[in-house]
Every structure is written in structure tokens, then in C-alpha cells.
Design a protein around this motif. Structure first.
Motif, PDB file in Angstrom:
ATOM      1  N   HIS A 406      12.123   2.748   4.803  1.00  0.00           N
ATOM      2  CA  HIS A 406      12.154   1.520   5.608  1.00  0.00           C
ATOM      3  C   HIS A 406      11.238   0.448   5.027  1.00  0.00           C
ATOM      4  O   HIS A 406      11.006  -0.578   5.659  1.00  0.00           O
ATOM      5  CB  HIS A 406      11.733   1.823   7.049  1.00  0.00           C
ATOM      6  N   VAL A 407      10.725   0.691   3.832  1.00  0.00           N
ATOM      7  CA  VAL A 407       9.730  -0.197   3.234  1.00  0.00           C
ATOM      8  C   VAL A 407      10.383  -1.083   2.174  1.00  0.00           C
ATOM      9  O   VAL A 407      11.060  -0.585   1.276  1.00  0.00           O
ATOM     10  CB  VAL A 407       8.579   0.609   2.605  1.00  0.00           C
ATOM     11  N   HIS A 408      10.149  -2.384   2.304  1.00  0.00           N
ATOM     12  CA  HIS A 408      10.678  -3.360   1.353  1.00  0.00           C
ATOM     13  C   HIS A 408       9.573  -3.821   0.408  1.00  0.00           C
ATOM     14  O   HIS A 408       8.395  -3.815   0.757  1.00  0.00           O
ATOM     15  CB  HIS A 408      11.214  -4.587   2.094  1.00  0.00           C
ATOM     16  N   GLY A 409       9.979  -4.260  -0.776  1.00  0.00           N
ATOM     17  CA  GLY A 409       9.042  -4.949  -1.639  1.00  0.00           C
ATOM     18  C   GLY A 409       8.488  -6.151  -0.899  1.00  0.00           C
ATOM     19  O   GLY A 409       9.240  -6.908  -0.287  1.00  0.00           O
ATOM     20  N   GLY A 410       7.179  -6.340  -0.941  1.00  0.00           N
ATOM     21  CA  GLY A 410       6.527  -7.417  -0.196  1.00  0.00           C
ATOM     22  C   GLY A 410       5.869  -6.957   1.084  1.00  0.00           C
ATOM     23  O   GLY A 410       5.056  -7.688   1.663  1.00  0.00           O
ATOM     24  N   ASP A 411       6.198  -5.748   1.562  1.00  0.00           N
ATOM     25  CA  ASP A 411       5.577  -5.217   2.773  1.00  0.00           C
ATOM     26  C   ASP A 411       4.159  -4.732   2.496  1.00  0.00           C
ATOM     27  O   ASP A 411       3.836  -4.338   1.369  1.00  0.00           O
ATOM     28  CB  ASP A 411       6.374  -4.033   3.331  1.00  0.00           C
ATOM     29  N   ARG A 412       3.339  -4.728   3.515  1.00  0.00           N
ATOM     30  CA  ARG A 412       2.084  -3.973   3.469  1.00  0.00           C
ATOM     31  C   ARG A 412       2.458  -2.504   3.395  1.00  0.00           C
ATOM     32  O   ARG A 412       3.373  -2.050   4.082  1.00  0.00           O
ATOM     33  CB  ARG A 412       1.268  -4.269   4.717  1.00  0.00           C
ATOM     34  N   LEU A 413       1.760  -1.730   2.555  1.00  0.00           N
ATOM     35  CA  LEU A 413       2.031  -0.297   2.500  1.00  0.00           C
ATOM     36  C   LEU A 413       1.754   0.316   3.860  1.00  0.00           C
ATOM     37  O   LEU A 413       0.662   0.150   4.412  1.00  0.00           O
ATOM     38  CB  LEU A 413       1.146   0.376   1.454  1.00  0.00           C
ATOM     39  N   PRO A 414       2.722   1.026   4.462  1.00  0.00           N
ATOM     40  CA  PRO A 414       2.469   1.656   5.767  1.00  0.00           C
ATOM     41  C   PRO A 414       1.381   2.722   5.671  1.00  0.00           C
ATOM     42  O   PRO A 414       1.293   3.432   4.665  1.00  0.00           O
ATOM     43  CB  PRO A 414       3.817   2.279   6.128  1.00  0.00           C
ATOM     44  N   TRP A 415       0.603   2.814   6.703  1.00  0.00           N
ATOM     45  CA  TRP A 415      -0.438   3.839   6.775  1.00  0.00           C
ATOM     46  C   TRP A 415       0.162   5.123   7.308  1.00  0.00           C
ATOM     47  O   TRP A 415       0.906   5.130   8.295  1.00  0.00           O
ATOM     48  CB  TRP A 415      -1.547   3.370   7.711  1.00  0.00           C
ATOM     49  N   ALA A 416      -0.139   6.231   6.638  1.00  0.00           N
ATOM     50  CA  ALA A 416       0.322   7.545   7.088  1.00  0.00           C
ATOM     51  C   ALA A 416      -0.881   8.476   7.155  1.00  0.00           C
ATOM     52  O   ALA A 416      -1.665   8.569   6.204  1.00  0.00           O
ATOM     53  CB  ALA A 416       1.371   8.110   6.128  1.00  0.00           C
ATOM     54  N   HIS A 417      -1.016   9.166   8.287  1.00  0.00           N
ATOM     55  CA  HIS A 417      -2.205   9.984   8.508  1.00  0.00           C
ATOM     56  C   HIS A 417      -1.827  11.252   9.258  1.00  0.00           C
ATOM     57  O   HIS A 417      -1.028  11.230  10.189  1.00  0.00           O
ATOM     58  CB  HIS A 417      -3.232   9.193   9.328  1.00  0.00           C
ATOM     59  N   ASP A 418      -2.385  12.358   8.818  1.00  0.00           N
ATOM     60  CA  ASP A 418      -2.282  13.612   9.566  1.00  0.00           C
ATOM     61  C   ASP A 418      -3.528  14.428   9.267  1.00  0.00           C
ATOM     62  O   ASP A 418      -4.507  13.900   8.741  1.00  0.00           O
ATOM     63  CB  ASP A 418      -0.991  14.373   9.217  1.00  0.00           C
ATOM     64  N   GLY A 419      -3.501  15.701   9.596  1.00  0.00           N
ATOM     65  CA  GLY A 419      -4.678  16.546   9.408  1.00  0.00           C
ATOM     66  C   GLY A 419      -5.094  16.695   7.958  1.00  0.00           C
ATOM     67  O   GLY A 419      -6.222  17.102   7.666  1.00  0.00           O
ATOM     68  N   GLU A 420      -4.207  16.351   7.022  1.00  0.00           N
ATOM     69  CA  GLU A 420      -4.514  16.500   5.600  1.00  0.00           C
ATOM     70  C   GLU A 420      -5.088  15.219   4.988  1.00  0.00           C
ATOM     71  O   GLU A 420      -5.322  15.159   3.785  1.00  0.00           O
ATOM     72  CB  GLU A 420      -3.244  16.925   4.843  1.00  0.00           C
ATOM     73  N   GLY A 421      -5.291  14.184   5.790  1.00  0.00           N
ATOM     74  CA  GLY A 421      -5.856  12.944   5.254  1.00  0.00           C
ATOM     75  C   GLY A 421      -4.877  11.787   5.383  1.00  0.00           C
ATOM     76  O   GLY A 421      -3.827  11.905   6.013  1.00  0.00           O
ATOM     77  N   ASP A 422      -5.253  10.636   4.790  1.00  0.00           N
ATOM     78  CA  ASP A 422      -4.360   9.483   4.844  1.00  0.00           C
ATOM     79  C   ASP A 422      -4.052   8.987   3.433  1.00  0.00           C
ATOM     80  O   ASP A 422      -4.636   9.442   2.454  1.00  0.00           O
ATOM     81  CB  ASP A 422      -4.927   8.370   5.731  1.00  0.00           C
ATOM     82  N   ASN A 423      -3.104   8.062   3.356  1.00  0.00           N
ATOM     83  CA  ASN A 423      -2.641   7.572   2.051  1.00  0.00           C
ATOM     84  C   ASN A 423      -3.334   6.269   1.644  1.00  0.00           C
ATOM     85  O   ASN A 423      -2.935   5.647   0.668  1.00  0.00           O
ATOM     86  CB  ASN A 423      -1.121   7.360   2.076  1.00  0.00           C
ATOM     87  N   PHE A 424      -4.366   5.869   2.387  1.00  0.00           N
ATOM     88  CA  PHE A 424      -5.063   4.630   2.058  1.00  0.00           C
ATOM     89  C   PHE A 424      -6.323   4.854   1.221  1.00  0.00           C
ATOM     90  O   PHE A 424      -6.921   3.893   0.756  1.00  0.00           O
ATOM     91  CB  PHE A 424      -5.457   3.895   3.353  1.00  0.00           C
ATOM     92  N   GLU A 425      -6.735   6.099   1.044  1.00  0.00           N
ATOM     93  CA  GLU A 425      -7.998   6.362   0.355  1.00  0.00           C
ATOM     94  C   GLU A 425      -7.999   5.781  -1.061  1.00  0.00           C
ATOM     95  O   GLU A 425      -8.982   5.178  -1.503  1.00  0.00           O
ATOM     96  CB  GLU A 425      -8.259   7.873   0.304  1.00  0.00           C
ATOM     97  N   SER A 426      -6.876   5.920  -1.773  1.00  0.00           N
ATOM     98  CA  SER A 426      -6.821   5.431  -3.159  1.00  0.00           C
ATOM     99  C   SER A 426      -6.823   3.913  -3.238  1.00  0.00           C
ATOM    100  O   SER A 426      -7.062   3.335  -4.301  1.00  0.00           O
ATOM    101  CB  SER A 426      -5.562   5.962  -3.853  1.00  0.00           C
ATOM    102  N   LEU A 427      -6.577   3.239  -2.109  1.00  0.00           N
ATOM    103  CA  LEU A 427      -6.488   1.780  -2.127  1.00  0.00           C
ATOM    104  C   LEU A 427      -7.856   1.124  -2.274  1.00  0.00           C
ATOM    105  O   LEU A 427      -7.942  -0.100  -2.429  1.00  0.00           O
ATOM    106  CB  LEU A 427      -5.811   1.276  -0.846  1.00  0.00           C
ATOM    107  N   LYS A 428      -8.914   1.920  -2.253  1.00  0.00           N
ATOM    108  CA  LYS A 428     -10.247   1.361  -2.464  1.00  0.00           C
ATOM    109  C   LYS A 428     -10.401   0.806  -3.880  1.00  0.00           C
ATOM    110  O   LYS A 428     -11.292  -0.011  -4.133  1.00  0.00           O
ATOM    111  CB  LYS A 428     -11.315   2.423  -2.200  1.00  0.00           C
ATOM    112  N   CYS A 429      -9.573   1.252  -4.787  1.00  0.00           N
ATOM    113  CA  CYS A 429      -9.578   0.724  -6.153  1.00  0.00           C
ATOM    114  C   CYS A 429      -8.795  -0.586  -6.180  1.00  0.00           C
ATOM    115  O   CYS A 429      -7.624  -0.612  -5.805  1.00  0.00           O
ATOM    116  CB  CYS A 429      -8.946   1.716  -7.124  1.00  0.00           C
ATOM    117  N   LEU A 430      -9.443  -1.670  -6.616  1.00  0.00           N
ATOM    118  CA  LEU A 430      -8.807  -2.990  -6.585  1.00  0.00           C
ATOM    119  C   LEU A 430      -7.954  -3.183  -7.835  1.00  0.00           C
ATOM    120  O   LEU A 430      -8.229  -4.036  -8.682  1.00  0.00           O
ATOM    121  CB  LEU A 430      -9.872  -4.080  -6.497  1.00  0.00           C
ATOM    122  N   THR A 431      -6.906  -2.391  -7.954  1.00  0.00           N
ATOM    123  CA  THR A 431      -6.075  -2.431  -9.148  1.00  0.00           C
ATOM    124  C   THR A 431      -4.636  -2.121  -8.776  1.00  0.00           C
ATOM    125  O   THR A 431      -4.333  -1.686  -7.662  1.00  0.00           O
ATOM    126  CB  THR A 431      -6.585  -1.412 -10.190  1.00  0.00           C
TER     127      THR A 431
END
Length: 511
Positions: A406-431
Motif C-alpha cells: 500500500h506504499v507509494h513512492g513519495g510516502d513516509r515509510l510506514p512504521w512497523a513494530h512488534d515484540g521483535e523491534g521496529d523498522n525505524f532504528e536504521s533511519l538514524k543514519c542520515l543517508t
């Protein structure tokens, strides 16, 4: 002659965030402000979820949340009684790590940003005013009035006008600023007090066409009153005192004021500059767009401008991208600004409309409809997505392509989180980086390694499907965590072609 990569005019939140991001990315900045000190009577309060997500990239989000105030609920008042209650503590649950409304006053916000900027060895040059500038194909030559009365000629590769609604940069560029001015006078009062509206929640009075809200601040018994007046008192805004406006809060919302810390009045415009860029000069924040404070969008939008421009300037200055990348700043931000000004104007006009029908809608219909609408998860999420700016996207614009899940180019990356962590941790790198949810090809792994493009492959989990992410394709993410490519295949040639077409040569950023 003093030389910098980027000369920033104005040290409000927009200018400070731009300086901070650029400094983190290794860009030489100089930031000046004509004021002698940071503001102490600031108006902006809300730090929206999208801003906190982006602040997480610089380790700022935790400090804002710890020092601010999380608003548990909003209450709507009619005839001296609360008639509707809207819980806010987890209104955006499952959509973002910051699923709440955070209050962090602009003056405190600025002090935090200044402190972080000084860690990079950058200080705001106070009592320093831009007198004018000229630009050539090679750079900017600016004239500054210094604190001692002397003038300085300095040079920079680029100039950023973050100098507010009366922007000298915008006027020097002779850029139009069409729009209008609201007839109401706005007032802001920081008070110490007591009563039912000092319970740490937001309170809004619906009784009259003049707007009135009580915003909670961190600390016991502290609140900020924001209101409007439009009668004969508005004709003498300069002489308006707190005593002239406080009675309504006292009578309508049972406010007991024990101490007035400060009081200020101002007029609000709704305007968007004709252009956000002219050659090597850019307009950001209130210099580019101003609107009513409805929804707490202004400061957050300026911060969004700063982050959008920062990574693009850094890429061009480092030689990692061609200059054409800077054209996308205006394309992406002006579209959002125009939509935002139109939306906040409609909301504010409705809230402050005069007459018997408007009164009926506010005092009878709104208290009935608000609880009904917010009892549905879809309605709550729509409201949160809009106000929090997580729904802001750059779909259909030059740097955006493709669809996956459901994600288009230009969207903010959706946040996904469960007991195993989230997918935003790598976004701390400004690259630039690539996210894969599921499996990817050996070719993709090898190509990313060869070109030093970070690749993050997440084992497929139900949380990713709930977030709308596609399985086994890939998302190329920009340094500001918006999706550049959403693709269902795992062919690295798609990325190679994208970078070639957009003149992007390397992907190094700040870790």
C-alpha cells in the motif's frame, strides 16, 4: 572575507534545525539573527509526531518528550461546562512511535536546538542583520550589519531565508507573498492558575465566535491561553491588556489565574510565497508560508522545510548529487504549504464563524458529533494522520516512483513494530538506504555492497503486512526517510537507473 557553505538568516526553530542537520552532514554553516536573544514569548506549542520521527534521526526526540508535556485528552466547553471529551494519549497507536500530542513550547524548543548546535561548534550570531545580498552563478555575496554598527561583506555557496513573515530575504528576491490577514487579533498568555482546566489536558471553548483554548504546559498549574478578539478591542491591538480578555476565560471555563508570566498580541496572515527558491537563495518556514495556528502546524511545517532542504544541499555541496536536485525542494514543499494554508484557513473560518447558524453548529452539533466520530478507529486515525503530518507525502513528484504493497513512492515509510523491534532504528543514519521486507536477490545484496548503499533485510512478519508494506520487493529511502522507490521486484538496476536519472553519484551520509 568570511566564507561558509550555507548562510542562514534567522535563528527560530526552522533556521536552527537547518543548521543542525547541515552540521551533522558536515556542511559549514553560519547562522545569524537580528534579535539579541532567543524568544521568550513564543507562540508555537505542539511538536507533531512526524517532527519527532525526524528528530529521532539526531537523537532529539527523547529530549523533547522528556521535557515536554503529553496531552492526555481534549475537552470542549459550552456554557461553562465540558460537553465533549476526546482521549489523545494513544490516538495514533500503531502508526508511529509517537502516538500522542506533545506540547513543548517554542522558547524551550529553541534552547534545546541551540544547545545541540553548539555541540558542533556553531553559535548563533546575535544582533546581526542581513542588509542585502547579491548572487552569481558561483555563490552569494551578502552584507551584514554587525552588533558594533559595522558592516561585513561575506560569501556563501547558498543562502537560506528563515527570517519570518517579514523576511528580508523574500523582499530582496522580490518574491510575491499573496494571501490575506485575519480580522481577529490573537493573544497568548502564559499563566499560573488553578481550576478544572488546569488538569494537564487541552480545553477549547465553543461558546463564541472568538476562539479560546487552554493548553497545558509541563509543571503543576501552568497553562497557555490562546484566544482571539474581533470587536472594537481588536482596533487597538497595541494597547490590549490581559485584563481586557481574561474575563471570558474566567467566566466560561472557570479559570482561576494566580500569576501572569507574559502576555502578547499579534495578527495572523494566510499567505504562501510565489516561489521557495531563486537561484542560490531559498525561503523556509514563515518566510515562505504563514497561516492560522489551527492544528499546530506552523512550526512543524518550517522544520519539515529545513530537513527537506538540508539533505539536498549537503548532497550537492559534497558533489554527491548534481545541482538539479535542489529544484525538488520548491516542488515538494510549496505543494504542501498551499494545501496546508487552505486547510487551516477553512478550519479556522469554521471555528470562528459568526451568526446564529454558526453558533448552533459549534455549541449543539459539534459536541454531539465529536464523541461519535472519534469513537470509530478510522476517524481517530484519519484525524491523527492529518494533524501529525505523517500522511504528508510527495507522491507524483520528480523524486518519487512506484508502488509496493500500500506504499507509494513519495510516502513516509510506514512504521512497523512488534515484540521483535521496529523498522525505524536504521533511519538514524542520515543517508540513502534500502529496506526489504522478506527476501531479496543475491544481485541486490551484491550491488548494494559494491556501491556502499546500506541494505536492511527484515524477515517477513505480520506487523509488516498490517503496516501496508509489500513482501519481497524493496523500498529505496531518501535521507529524510521518505520513499524514493517502491518496487515489487528485487532488481538493483532499478536503483541504478534512478540514481543516474536524478544525477545522484554517491550515497554517503552521517551515521
Amino acid at each position: 572575507m568570511h566564507r561558509s557553505d550555507v548562510l542562514i538568516i534567522g535563528a527560530g526553530p526552522t533556521g536552527l534545525v537547518l543548521a543542525l542537520w547541515l552540521s551533522k552532514l558536515g556542511v559549514r554553516v553560519r547562522i545569524v539573527d537580528k534579535a539579541s536573544a532567543p524568544g521568550t514569548t513564543s507562540r508555537a506549542l505542539a511538536v507533531q509526531a512526524r517532527t519527532l520521527e525526524l528528530y529521532r534521526q539526531l537523537g532529539l526526540a527523547d529530549a523533547v518528550v522528556q521535557n515536554g508535556h503529553r496531552v492526555a485528552a481534549a475537552n470542549f466547553w459550552v456554557k461553562g461546562e465540558p460537553v465533549a471529551h476526546l482521549p489523545l494519549s494513544q490516538v495514533g497507536e500503531g502508526l508511529t512511535p509517537y502516538s500522542f500530542l506533545e506540547i513543548f513550547p517554542q522558547d524551550e524548543h529553541e534552547r534545546l536546538l541551540i544547545e545541540r548546535l553548539e555541540a558542533f561548534g556553531i553559535s548563533v550570531e546575535r544582533n546581526t542583520e542581513l542588509a542585502g545580498f547579491e548572487q552569481t552563478a558561483d555563490g552569494i555575496t551578502a552584507t551584514l550589519h554587525l552588533p558594533d554598527g559595522q558592516q561585513e561583506i561575506c560569501q556563501a555557496c547558498y543562502l537560506a531565508g528563515c527570517d519570518g513573515a517579514r523576511s528580508v530575504v523574500r523582499k530582496t528576491l522580490d518574491t510575491g507573498f499573496p494571501g490575506g490577514t485575519y480580522q481577529q487579533i490573537f493573544y497568548v498568555a502564559d499563566v499560573q492558575g488553578s481550576g478544572p482546566t488546569f488538569n494537564g489536558e487541552l480545553h477549547v471553548d465553543l461558546d463564541e465566535a472568538d476562539f479560546l483554548a487552554v493548553f497545558p504546559l509541563a509543571g503543576s498549574g501552568r497553562a497557555r491561553l490562546i484566544g482571539t478578539v474581533r470587536d472594537e478591542r481588536a482596533e487597538n491591538a497595541e494597547t490590549l491588556r490581559f485584563e481586557d480578555v481574561s474575563r471570558r476565560a474566567i467566566e466560561h471555563m472557570n479559570v482561576k489565574i494566580e500569576q501572569l508570566n507574559w502576555f502578547s498580541t499579534y495578527r495572523v496572515h494566510h499567505r504562501v510565497a510565489d516561489h521557495f527558491r531563486n537561484g542560490r537563495a531559498f525561503l523556509l518556514g514563515d518566510a515562505a508560508h504563514v497561516h492560522s495556528p489551527a492544528g499546530g502546524q506552523g512550526m512543524n511545517t518550517g522544520i519539515g522545510d529545513a530537513i527537506n532542504l538540508a539533505w539536498k544541499l549537503a548532497a550537492v555541496l559534497s558533489g554527491a548529487a548534481e545541482g538539479g536536485l535542489l529544484d525538488t525542494y520548491e516542488t515538494e514543499r510549496i505543494a504542501f504549504a498551499r494545501k496546508l494554508v487552505a486547510t487551516t484557513d477553512r478550519v479556522f473560518t469554521f471555528v470562528t464563524a459568526d451568526g446564529p447558524i454558526a453558533d448552533l453548529l459549534r455549541t449543539r452539533l459539534a459536541p454531539f458529533l465529536i464523541p461519535k466520530m472519534t469513537s470509530f478507529e478510522t476517524s481517530r486515525q484519519f484525524l491523527f494522520r492529518t494533524v501529525s503530518q505523517i500522511t504528508l507525502n510527495y507522491r507524483g513528484m520528480p523524486l518519487s516512483t512506484g508502488v509496493a504493497g500500500h506504499v507509494h513512492g513519495g510516502d513516509r515509510l510506514p512504521w512497523a513494530h512488534d515484540g521483535e523491534g521496529d523498522n525505524f532504528e536504521s533511519l538514524k543514519c542520515l543517508t540513502w538506504q534500502v529496506h526489504v521486507y522478506g527476501d531479496t536477490s543475491d544481485e541486490m545484496i551484491a550491488w548494494c555492497q559494491e556501491h556502499h548503499l546500506p541494505l536492511h533485510v527484515f524477515d517477513w512478519r505480520p506487523a509488516f503486512e498490517v503496516a501496508g508494506l509489500g513482501r519481497n520487493g524493496f523500498y529505496l529511502l531518501r535521507p529524510d526517510t521518505y520513499v524514493a522507490i517502491a518496487e515489487t521486484c528485487s532488481d538493483p538496476k532499478v536503483i541504478e537507473r534512478y540514481f543516474r536519472d536524478h544525477g545522484i553519484r554517491s550515497f554517503f551520509g552521517a551515521s
